[in-house]
Design a protein around this motif. Structure first.
Motif, mmCIF file in Angstrom:
data_model
loop_
_atom_site.group_PDB
_atom_site.id
_atom_site.type_symbol
_atom_site.label_atom_id
_atom_site.label_comp_id
_atom_site.label_asym_id
_atom_site.label_seq_id
_atom_site.Cartn_x
_atom_site.Cartn_y
_atom_site.Cartn_z
ATOM 1 N N GLY A 172 0.827 -1.197 0.000
ATOM 2 C CA GLY A 172 0.000 0.000 0.000
ATOM 3 C C GLY A 172 0.859 1.244 0.000
ATOM 4 N N SER A 173 0.208 2.356 0.229
ATOM 5 C CA SER A 173 0.894 3.640 0.269
ATOM 6 C C SER A 173 1.054 4.091 1.713
ATOM 7 C CB SER A 173 0.098 4.695 -0.516
ATOM 8 O OG SER A 173 0.669 5.982 -0.333
ATOM 9 N N PRO A 174 2.282 4.393 2.173
ATOM 10 C CA PRO A 174 2.487 4.772 3.577
ATOM 11 C C PRO A 174 1.864 6.116 3.933
ATOM 12 C CG PRO A 174 4.491 5.113 2.317
ATOM 13 C CD PRO A 174 3.525 4.416 1.396
ATOM 14 N N ASN A 175 1.524 6.910 2.931
ATOM 15 C CA ASN A 175 0.950 8.234 3.202
ATOM 16 C C ASN A 175 -0.571 8.218 3.260
ATOM 17 O OD1 ASN A 175 3.575 9.379 3.130
ATOM 18 N ND2 ASN A 175 3.484 9.454 0.892
ATOM 19 N N SER A 176 -1.172 7.068 3.024
ATOM 20 C CA SER A 176 -2.634 7.004 2.992
ATOM 21 C C SER A 176 -3.197 6.833 4.404
ATOM 22 C CB SER A 176 -3.092 5.837 2.117
ATOM 23 O OG SER A 176 -2.716 4.604 2.712
ATOM 24 N N GLU A 177 -4.419 7.297 4.577
ATOM 25 C CA GLU A 177 -5.089 7.133 5.866
ATOM 26 C C GLU A 177 -5.335 5.660 6.165
ATOM 27 O OE1 GLU A 177 -8.621 9.428 6.037
ATOM 28 O OE2 GLU A 177 -7.607 11.359 5.813
ATOM 29 N N GLY A 178 -5.563 4.883 5.112
ATOM 30 C CA GLY A 178 -5.799 3.463 5.311
ATOM 31 C C GLY A 178 -4.599 2.777 5.955
ATOM 32 N N PHE A 179 -3.391 3.109 5.485
ATOM 33 C CA PHE A 179 -2.182 2.516 6.072
ATOM 34 C C PHE A 179 -2.020 2.941 7.528
ATOM 35 C CE2 PHE A 179 2.333 2.880 7.144
ATOM 36 C CZ PHE A 179 2.744 1.566 6.961
ATOM 37 N N VAL A 180 -2.263 4.215 7.796
ATOM 38 C CA VAL A 180 -2.154 4.720 9.169
ATOM 39 C C VAL A 180 -3.144 4.012 10.080
ATOM 40 C CG1 VAL A 180 -2.410 6.743 10.655
ATOM 41 C CG2 VAL A 180 -1.276 6.954 8.424
ATOM 42 N N ASP A 181 -4.383 3.862 9.619
ATOM 43 C CA ASP A 181 -5.408 3.173 10.428
ATOM 44 C C ASP A 181 -5.021 1.717 10.666
ATOM 45 O OD1 ASP A 181 -6.827 5.493 10.460
ATOM 46 O OD2 ASP A 181 -8.211 4.913 8.853
ATOM 47 N N PHE A 182 -4.502 1.067 9.641
ATOM 48 C CA PHE A 182 -4.119 -0.344 9.762
ATOM 49 C C PHE A 182 -3.023 -0.521 10.809
ATOM 50 C CE2 PHE A 182 -1.280 -3.823 8.465
ATOM 51 C CZ PHE A 182 -2.172 -4.881 8.427
ATOM 52 N N MET A 183 -1.957 0.278 10.708
ATOM 53 C CA MET A 183 -0.840 0.152 11.641
ATOM 54 C C MET A 183 -1.258 0.553 13.047
ATOM 55 S SD MET A 183 1.513 -1.190 9.890
ATOM 56 C CE MET A 183 2.722 -1.123 11.219
ATOM 57 N N HIS A 184 -2.087 1.580 13.168
ATOM 58 C CA HIS A 184 -2.530 2.011 14.504
ATOM 59 C C HIS A 184 -3.337 0.911 15.185
ATOM 60 C CE1 HIS A 184 -5.291 3.977 17.384
ATOM 61 N NE2 HIS A 184 -4.236 4.739 17.639
ATOM 62 N N THR A 185 -4.203 0.239 14.432
ATOM 63 C CA THR A 185 -5.013 -0.841 15.006
ATOM 64 C C THR A 185 -4.135 -2.011 15.444
ATOM 65 O OG1 THR A 185 -6.860 -0.210 13.561
ATOM 66 C CG2 THR A 185 -6.967 -2.387 14.594
ATOM 67 N N LEU A 186 -3.132 -2.367 14.621
ATOM 68 C CA LEU A 186 -2.242 -3.463 14.998
ATOM 69 C C LEU A 186 -1.412 -3.122 16.233
ATOM 70 C CD1 LEU A 186 -0.688 -4.948 11.716
ATOM 71 C CD2 LEU A 186 -2.530 -5.878 13.110
ATOM 72 N N GLU A 187 -0.835 -1.911 16.248
ATOM 73 C CA GLU A 187 0.107 -1.552 17.308
ATOM 74 C C GLU A 187 -0.574 -1.271 18.634
ATOM 75 O OE1 GLU A 187 2.132 1.729 15.610
ATOM 76 O OE2 GLU A 187 3.347 0.508 14.223
ATOM 77 N N ASN A 189 -3.411 -2.897 19.845
ATOM 78 C CA ASN A 189 -4.406 -3.916 20.175
ATOM 79 C C ASN A 189 -4.411 -4.177 21.678
ATOM 80 O OD1 ASN A 189 -2.853 -6.679 20.792
ATOM 81 N ND2 ASN A 189 -1.734 -5.579 19.156
ATOM 82 N N GLU A 190 -5.563 -4.532 22.201
ATOM 83 C CA GLU A 190 -5.756 -4.691 23.640
ATOM 84 C C GLU A 190 -5.050 -5.914 24.211
ATOM 85 O OE1 GLU A 190 -9.723 -5.957 24.826
ATOM 86 O OE2 GLU A 190 -10.245 -6.149 22.689
ATOM 87 N N PHE A 191 -4.576 -6.808 23.358
ATOM 88 C CA PHE A 191 -3.934 -8.026 23.853
ATOM 89 C C PHE A 191 -2.406 -7.920 23.857
ATOM 90 C CE2 PHE A 191 -7.847 -9.175 21.488
ATOM 91 C CZ PHE A 191 -8.617 -9.526 22.574
ATOM 92 N N THR A 284 -12.300 -2.721 5.045
ATOM 93 C CA THR A 284 -11.416 -1.580 5.255
ATOM 94 C C THR A 284 -10.079 -2.057 5.814
ATOM 95 O OG1 THR A 284 -12.162 -1.227 7.527
ATOM 96 C CG2 THR A 284 -13.390 -0.103 5.778
ATOM 97 N N PRO A 285 -9.043 -1.211 5.757
ATOM 98 C CA PRO A 285 -7.765 -1.559 6.400
ATOM 99 C C PRO A 285 -7.921 -1.850 7.891
ATOM 100 C CG PRO A 285 -7.446 0.266 4.890
ATOM 101 C CD PRO A 285 -8.930 0.036 4.970
ATOM 102 N N THR A 286 -8.770 -1.082 8.567
ATOM 103 C CA THR A 286 -8.992 -1.324 9.997
ATOM 104 C C THR A 286 -9.588 -2.708 10.217
ATOM 105 O OG1 THR A 286 -9.314 1.033 10.416
ATOM 106 C CG2 THR A 286 -10.184 -0.496 12.060
ATOM 107 N N LYS A 287 -10.549 -3.087 9.370
ATOM 108 C CA LYS A 287 -11.155 -4.412 9.499
ATOM 109 C C LYS A 287 -10.128 -5.512 9.239
ATOM 110 C CE LYS A 287 -15.451 -3.307 10.421
ATOM 111 N NZ LYS A 287 -16.061 -3.686 11.722
ATOM 112 N N ILE A 293 -5.897 -9.662 14.319
ATOM 113 C CA ILE A 293 -5.865 -9.712 15.785
ATOM 114 C C ILE A 293 -6.831 -10.781 16.289
ATOM 115 C CG2 ILE A 293 -6.396 -8.408 17.882
ATOM 116 C CD1 ILE A 293 -5.499 -5.883 16.302
ATOM 117 N N SER A 294 -8.017 -10.815 15.705
ATOM 118 C CA SER A 294 -9.016 -11.808 16.120
ATOM 119 C C SER A 294 -8.530 -13.229 15.846
ATOM 120 C CB SER A 294 -10.336 -11.549 15.394
ATOM 121 O OG SER A 294 -11.285 -12.550 15.690
#
Length: 480
Positions: A172-187, A189-191, A284-287, A293-294
């Motif tokens: 993907g593109s590192p400057n896109s909101e999708g990439f930011v959302d994806f990495m933020h969700t991974l980094e 995570n509650e577990f 979505t990237p977040t999903k 994670i799930s």
């Protein structure tokens, strides 16, 4: 011969003649034309669209016709309705069926004025293109892509997902909101799971997006790294922004890819062909991040459940084994007591027998003494002394025989006690022997042991669970 003032026209006069021709021919006429949008610009304050209509050859994609075009307020309103209904942005690269009017201006030249856009033509054209690509994928890749009912089974879908998804190739593109959302969700995570993500930067829209995406997938493969999954992500946007994910080359590359592909390319309402070919698709990237994670959480839960079950089963086995050991101890103690009582009774009987024997011997000797006494009165003193010596010798022999008999009986009793102590399980285990048991029951017959059977081996300090992998008859000639 040079032209005179009466033989040439001013440019404006020629433009006027052309305008008269256009007015006579096109003033009251409208036409439905099919063309591709190019060079599009929109001015929101004026509600105007400026663009070009072009027609290309099917193979070379070279223009064979081109017209400047404009959409005024009414045409702009039709474009707005078109975008609302089709969820397709009116922009470069799409093909539309539009109602136009031909106009000519002396300064601006020939142009087409857009009056209406056919919404259903574009929808049908996009769907037709999708169907053609899907049919081509099936026809040209029968070993990789198979249609089953409404689903498409691909080589990528048949790949098993790793129990834990941790090493990820992110396309993907590192400057896109999708990439930011994806990495933020991974980094975050509650577990507190940790991931190793390698970014493979590429364009996800535009003229060269298809080639770049395919080449990026090749780069992931050629990296030689053992990724658990490849994640293709892109943020939201207009429908045309996702046309690259409906292309043949990218869909084929995903369907044949040897690593599971997870997509999260921002489609909230539509499913792209790439989604259909991928192992797992999300909206979505977040999903996509939440799915990973799930997946890992499910594995952790399985491990925790196995751990809990193992602890419970181990406790049950230990409790059963302890009960069996306690029962064995009680049995051995009871047996030992019975043996001691039996040996004690035998010793008492032996003592009584010895007493009776002693009495009989003493009676015999007394009778002999009486006979000797009677003989002494008639025999010389020497005979008396001899008899007295014989009597003393006999008494000594009797004492020695009694002591030997008592000593033997005592040694028999001590030996019995030693045997009983040696037989005690604690002493047997200390000597390196072990007790085999199955589900809490001691195995006394080794012929009952079966292959691949789970047994418990009780030693002096531990209880060991073991699986029988081999069973053979003991060679009697072999040393222990």
């Amino acid at each position: 011969m040079l032209p005179t003032e009466h033989t040439y026209l001013r440019l404006s006069e020629l433009a006027l003649k052309i305008d008269e021709v256009f007015r006579r021919q096109f003033a009251s006429e409208v036409y439905w034309v099919v063309g591709e949008i190019s060079g599009h610009k929109f001015y929101g304050g004026q509600a105007r669209h400026y663009f070009e209509f072009i027609e290309k050859t099917e193979r070379a994609h070279d223009p064979v016709a081109k017209f400047r075009a404009v959409a005024w307020s009414s045409g702009s309103e039709s474009i707005r309705l078109f975008e609302e209904v089709t969820r397709q942005k009116f922009t470069n690269g799409i093909q539309v069926l539009a109602k136009v009017k031909v106009e000519y201006h002396a300064v601006h030249g020939l142009s087409l004025v857009l009056q209406e856009v056919d919404q259903f033509f574009t929808l049908g054209n996009l769907e037709r293109q999708r169907l053609e690509i899907l049919q081509r994928l099936l026809a040209e890749n029968p070993d990789t892509i198979v249609k089953q009912a409404e689903d498409y089974l691909t080589r990528n879908k048949s790949l098993p997902l790793a129990a834990v998804l941790q090493r990820l190739a992110v396309v993907g593109s590192p400057n896109s909101e999708g990439f930011v959302d994806f990495m933020h969700t991974l980094e975050n995570n509650e577990f507190n799971y940790r991931f190793s993500c390698d970014l493979y930067q590429t364009s996800v829209q535009g003229t060269f997006a298809e080639s770049e995406l395919v080449q990026t997938m090749v780069s992931v493969y050629e990296s030689g790294k053992s990724y658990d999954a490849v994640v293709i992500i892109r943020g939201g946007g207009a429908r045309t922004d996702f046309l690259v994910f409906d292309t043949y080359r990218l869909a084929r590359a995903v369907a044949r890819f040897p690593i599971p592909v997870i997509t999260g390319i921002g489609h909230h309402k539509d499913v792209s062909i790439t989604d259909m070919m991928a192992h797992t698709s999300t909206k979505t990237p977040t999903k996509a991040a939440e799915l990973i994670i799930s997946h890992n959480r499910s594995f952790e839960n399985e491990v925790l459940n196995l751990q809990r079950d193992l602890v419970i089963r181990t406790q049950k086995i230990l409790a059963a084994a302890d009960t069996e050991i306690q029962s064995s101890k009680l049995l051995i103690v009871d047996t030992s007591r019975r043996l001691l009582r039996a040996y004690s009774d035998g010793l008492a009987d032996s003592r009584e027998g010895l007493k009776a024997a002693f009495k009989a011997i003493l009676n015999q000797q007394r009778m002999a003494l009486q006979m000797i006494g009677r003989q002494l009165s008639s025999q010389p003193l020497l005979l008396t002394q001899k008899r007295e010596a014989d009597l003393l010798r006999i008494i000594a022999l009797l004492r020695s025989a009694c002591q030997v008999s008592l000593l033997r009986q005592s040694e028999s009793l001590i030996q019995a006690d030693r045997i009983i102590r040696v037989m005690h399980p604690d002493n047997v285990l200390k000597k390196g022997f072990a007790i085999l048991s199955r589900q809490g029951k001691i195995i006394s017959d080794d012929t009952e042991i079966k292959l691949n059977e789970l047994l418990t081996v009780t030693t002096e300090h531990f209880q060991v669970d073991t699986l029988v992998k081999n069973k053979r008859e003991k060679d009697e000639r072999s040393e222990l």
